[in-house]
Design a protein around this motif. Structure first.
Motif, PDB file in Angstrom:
ATOM      1  N   LEU A   4      65.313  30.725  24.902  1.00 14.23           N
ATOM      2  CA  LEU A   4      65.516  29.333  24.529  1.00 14.23           C
ATOM      3  C   LEU A   4      66.060  28.485  25.684  1.00 14.23           C
ATOM      4  O   LEU A   4      65.689  27.319  25.821  1.00 14.23           O
ATOM      5  CB  LEU A   4      66.454  29.247  23.330  1.00 14.23           C
ATOM      6  CG  LEU A   4      65.890  29.761  22.006  1.00 14.23           C
ATOM      7  CD1 LEU A   4      66.907  29.562  20.892  1.00 14.23           C
ATOM      8  CD2 LEU A   4      64.589  29.045  21.656  1.00 14.23           C
ATOM      9  N   LYS A   5      66.917  29.064  26.506  1.00 15.64           N
ATOM     10  CA  LYS A   5      67.449  28.298  27.633  1.00 15.64           C
ATOM     11  C   LYS A   5      66.331  27.909  28.589  1.00 15.64           C
ATOM     12  O   LYS A   5      66.263  26.768  29.067  1.00 15.64           O
ATOM     13  CB  LYS A   5      68.518  29.105  28.363  1.00 15.64           C
ATOM     14  CG  LYS A   5      69.178  28.329  29.497  1.00 15.64           C
ATOM     15  CD  LYS A   5      70.280  29.136  30.162  1.00 15.64           C
ATOM     16  CE  LYS A   5      70.934  28.347  31.274  1.00 15.64           C
ATOM     17  NZ  LYS A   5      72.016  29.116  31.938  1.00 15.64           N
ATOM     18  N   LYS A  25      69.580  24.349  24.606  1.00 22.80           N
ATOM     19  CA  LYS A  25      69.720  25.562  23.799  1.00 22.80           C
ATOM     20  C   LYS A  25      70.939  25.388  22.914  1.00 22.80           C
ATOM     21  O   LYS A  25      71.999  24.985  23.371  1.00 22.80           O
ATOM     22  CB  LYS A  25      69.889  26.790  24.687  1.00 22.80           C
ATOM     23  CG  LYS A  25      70.082  28.096  23.923  1.00 22.80           C
ATOM     24  CD  LYS A  25      70.310  29.247  24.889  1.00 22.80           C
ATOM     25  CE  LYS A  25      70.513  30.569  24.135  1.00 22.80           C
ATOM     26  NZ  LYS A  25      71.732  30.552  23.297  1.00 22.80           N
ATOM     27  N   ILE A  60      66.778  25.213  19.177  1.00 21.84           N
ATOM     28  CA  ILE A  60      66.616  24.176  20.193  1.00 21.84           C
ATOM     29  C   ILE A  60      67.093  22.859  19.598  1.00 21.84           C
ATOM     30  O   ILE A  60      66.772  22.522  18.448  1.00 21.84           O
ATOM     31  CB  ILE A  60      65.134  24.044  20.612  1.00 21.84           C
ATOM     32  CG1 ILE A  60      64.723  25.213  21.497  1.00 21.84           C
ATOM     33  CG2 ILE A  60      64.892  22.730  21.351  1.00 21.84           C
ATOM     34  CD1 ILE A  60      65.308  25.179  22.903  1.00 21.84           C
TER      35      ILE A  60
END
Length: 239
Positions: free
Chosen positions: A3-4, A155, A160
Motif C-alpha cells: 500500500l505504501k 497508506k 488507502i
C-alpha cells in the motif's frame, strides 16, 4: 502491490491532476479497490459531495452521526443528500450497548474527549469501512496543524486514504460553491467555519484559525479518525 508503494505511485501519477480527475480515477482504480467517501456534511463538505455526485450518485457516502451533532448539521445532511441525488448515504451511529456502558449520561466528553471521540466516531467508522479498501476525505493542507504536510494519497493502516482537495485553499472552496450554487451549512454564517459535535465546537473570531473553535481550551486538534492522541496516523482498520 504494498500500500505504501501504491500511494507513492498514485501521488506521482496525479501530481498535476485536478481534484475531479483524482476522484474519477480513484473510484475506478482496480488496484485501490472499493472506496467510500467519509463526509461530516460540515462547512466545506458539499464541494466533495458535489464532485462525487457528478461522477456517480451511487458512490457510498459514510456519515457519522455521533448523536451529539448540531440539529442544523442533521438537517443539512438530509437536504444536501437529496439535492445532489446521492443514493447510498450510510448513517453510522455509535454502538448502543457501548454508549450505555461508557457514556450513559452523555458527559464523557467533559471528562475525556479522546474517549468520547473513540466511542462516537473512530469505532463506528471502523465498522462502516470494514468492507472497503480505502476512503476519501476532505482534509486540506491549509487547515494547518497535523494536516500541513498531507499527501494526495496515503497508506492508512490496511487501507488507502485519498485527499483530493489537499492543495485547495479556502478561496478555492468558496469559489467552487459559488460557481455551482451549492447550499452552505447554516452555521457557517453564524461564526462556525468548522463544524463538529455541539458540545466541543464554538464560534470563531475573524482573526482566528478556522479550526480554533474545535475543542477550544485544550491541546486536542483532531477527533482521532485520522490521527491518534499522540499525533501519529492511526494504525487500525479505520484510520
Amino acid at each position: 502491490m504494498p500500500l505504501k508503494e501504491l500511494a507513492e505511485r498514485r501521488n506521482i501519477l496525479h501530481r498535476k491532476s485536478d481534484a475531479q480527475t483524482v476522484l474519477r480515477h480513484a473510484l475506478n482504480d482496480v488496484e485501490v479497490g472499493q472506496i467510500a467517501l467519509v463526509s461530516s456534511f460540515g462547512a466545506e463538505s458539499v464541494v466533495l459531495l458535489h464532485m462525487i455526485a457528478q461522477i456517480d450518485t451511487a458512490t457510498p457516502v459514510i456519515f457519522l452521526d455521533t448523536e451529539m451533532l448540531f440539529p442544523e448539521t442533521l438537517t443539512y445532511q438530509r437536504e444536501v443528500a437529496k439535492a445532489l441525488g446521492l443514493t447510498d448515504v450510510r448513517v453510522m451511529s455509535p454502538d448502543r450497548n457501548a454508549v450505555l456502558t461508557e457514556d450513559v449520561d452523555g458527559l464523557l466528553h467533559q471528562a475525556d474527549t479522546d474517549a468520547c471521540c473513540d466511542l462516537r466516531k473512530t469505532r463506528p467508522l471502523a465498522q462502516a469501512l470494514a468492507d472497503f479498501d480505502g476512503w476519501i476525505t476532505g482534509r486540506k493542507q491549509f487547515q494547518g496543524g497535523k494536516r500541513t504536510d498531507l499527501p494526495l494519497f496515503e497508506k492508512d493502516g490496511r487501507k488507502i486514504k485519498i485527499n483530493p482537495l489537499v492543495k485547495w485553499s479556502a478561496q478555492d472552496l468558496r469559489d467552487y460553491m459559488t460557481e455551482h450554487d451549492l447550499p452552505r451549512h447554516p452555521l457557517v454564517a453564524q461564526g462556525y467555519p468548522s463544524v463538529g459535535c455541539m458540545p466541543c465546537t464554538t464560534r470563531v473570531s475573524d482573526h482566528e484559525d478556522q479550526r480554533a473553535g474545535r475543542w477550544r481550551g485544550t491541546e486536542k486538534t483532531e477527533c482521532g479518525i485520522h490521527f491518534d492522541k499522540n499525533g501519529a496516523t492511526r494504525k487500525g482498520q479505520a484510520a
